[in-house]
Design a protein around this motif. Structure first.
Motif, short mmCIF file in Angstrom:
data_model
loop_
_atom_site.label_atom_id
_atom_site.label_comp_id
_atom_site.label_asym_id
_atom_site.label_seq_id
_atom_site.Cartn_x
_atom_site.Cartn_y
_atom_site.Cartn_z
N THR A 138 -0.29 6.97 1.80
CA THR A 138 -1.49 7.81 1.74
C THR A 138 -2.74 6.95 1.62
O THR A 138 -3.73 7.16 2.33
N ARG A 139 -2.72 5.97 0.72
CA ARG A 139 -3.90 5.11 0.56
C ARG A 139 -4.13 4.25 1.80
O ARG A 139 -5.27 3.99 2.17
N TYR A 140 -3.05 3.85 2.46
CA TYR A 140 -3.20 3.08 3.70
C TYR A 140 -3.86 3.94 4.77
O TYR A 140 -4.80 3.50 5.44
N LEU B 243 -5.76 6.53 4.30
CA LEU B 243 -7.11 6.75 3.85
C LEU B 243 -8.01 5.57 4.22
O LEU B 243 -9.10 5.75 4.78
N PHE C 23 0.84 -1.19 0.00
CA PHE C 23 0.00 0.00 0.00
C PHE C 23 0.87 1.24 0.00
O PHE C 23 1.89 1.27 0.68
N SER C 24 0.45 2.29 -0.72
CA SER C 24 1.11 3.58 -0.53
C SER C 24 0.68 4.07 0.85
O SER C 24 -0.41 3.73 1.33
N HIS D 46 -6.54 8.94 -5.61
CA HIS D 46 -6.36 7.80 -4.69
C HIS D 46 -7.62 6.94 -4.64
O HIS D 46 -7.54 5.71 -4.68
N LEU E 194 -8.21 2.96 -5.56
CA LEU E 194 -8.76 2.06 -4.54
C LEU E 194 -10.08 1.44 -5.01
O LEU E 194 -10.36 0.27 -4.73
#
Length: 134
Positions: free
Chosen positions: A33-35, A37, A30-31, A66, A70
């Motif tokens: 930021t996405r994690y 989020l 995961f990036s 993002h 996702l």
């Protein structure tokens, strides 16, 4: 602090950020930021994109990018508010919740590799970084 010391400190911060986020992404898939989020959605449930934007402190275009990624991976569902077409609601899918739990369980042991700090050092660093961001 003189300007040279500030410059050196900021450069080390930049290098540390690059190194640790690269390790995080490699370990978890995961990036960061996405994690973050997804963790926010896991904690809060359904919310608007604006709430996510404010929570993550990023612009609306970045949140949209993002969320698009996702959504393509089956981690979130987005739907327009029927009463206000400009507002978009986002909620995590069961796949997202399952994968987050699996990720947290699998990487419990690798946390020391990602951030080699004890709890007290981590808390102090978080406090200092939060102060810098504000």
């Amino acid at each position: 602090m003189d300007l040279r010391a500030v410059s050196k400190l900021l450069y080390q911060l930049k290098l540390a950020t690059q190194e640790t986020t690269t390790k995080f992404e490699r370990e978890t898939g995961f990036s960061i930021t996405r994690y973050e989020l997804l963790l926010f959605l896991q904690e809060q449930g359904e919310c608007t994109q604006t709430v996510l934007q404010n929570e993550l402190q990023i612009d609306s275009a970045a949140v949209t990018r993002h969320l698009k990624l996702l959504e393509e991976k089956g981690y979130v569902v987005r739907k327009r508010n029927s009463e206000n077409n400009r507002e978009v609601f986002v909620k995590p899918t069961s796949k997202a919740l399952t994968d987050l739990t699996t990720c947290q369980n699998e990487h419990e042991q690798t946390q020391a590799n990602l951030l080699p700090l004890d709890d007290q050092e981590g808390a102090a660093l978080l406090e200092l970084l939060t102060k810098l961001v504000k």
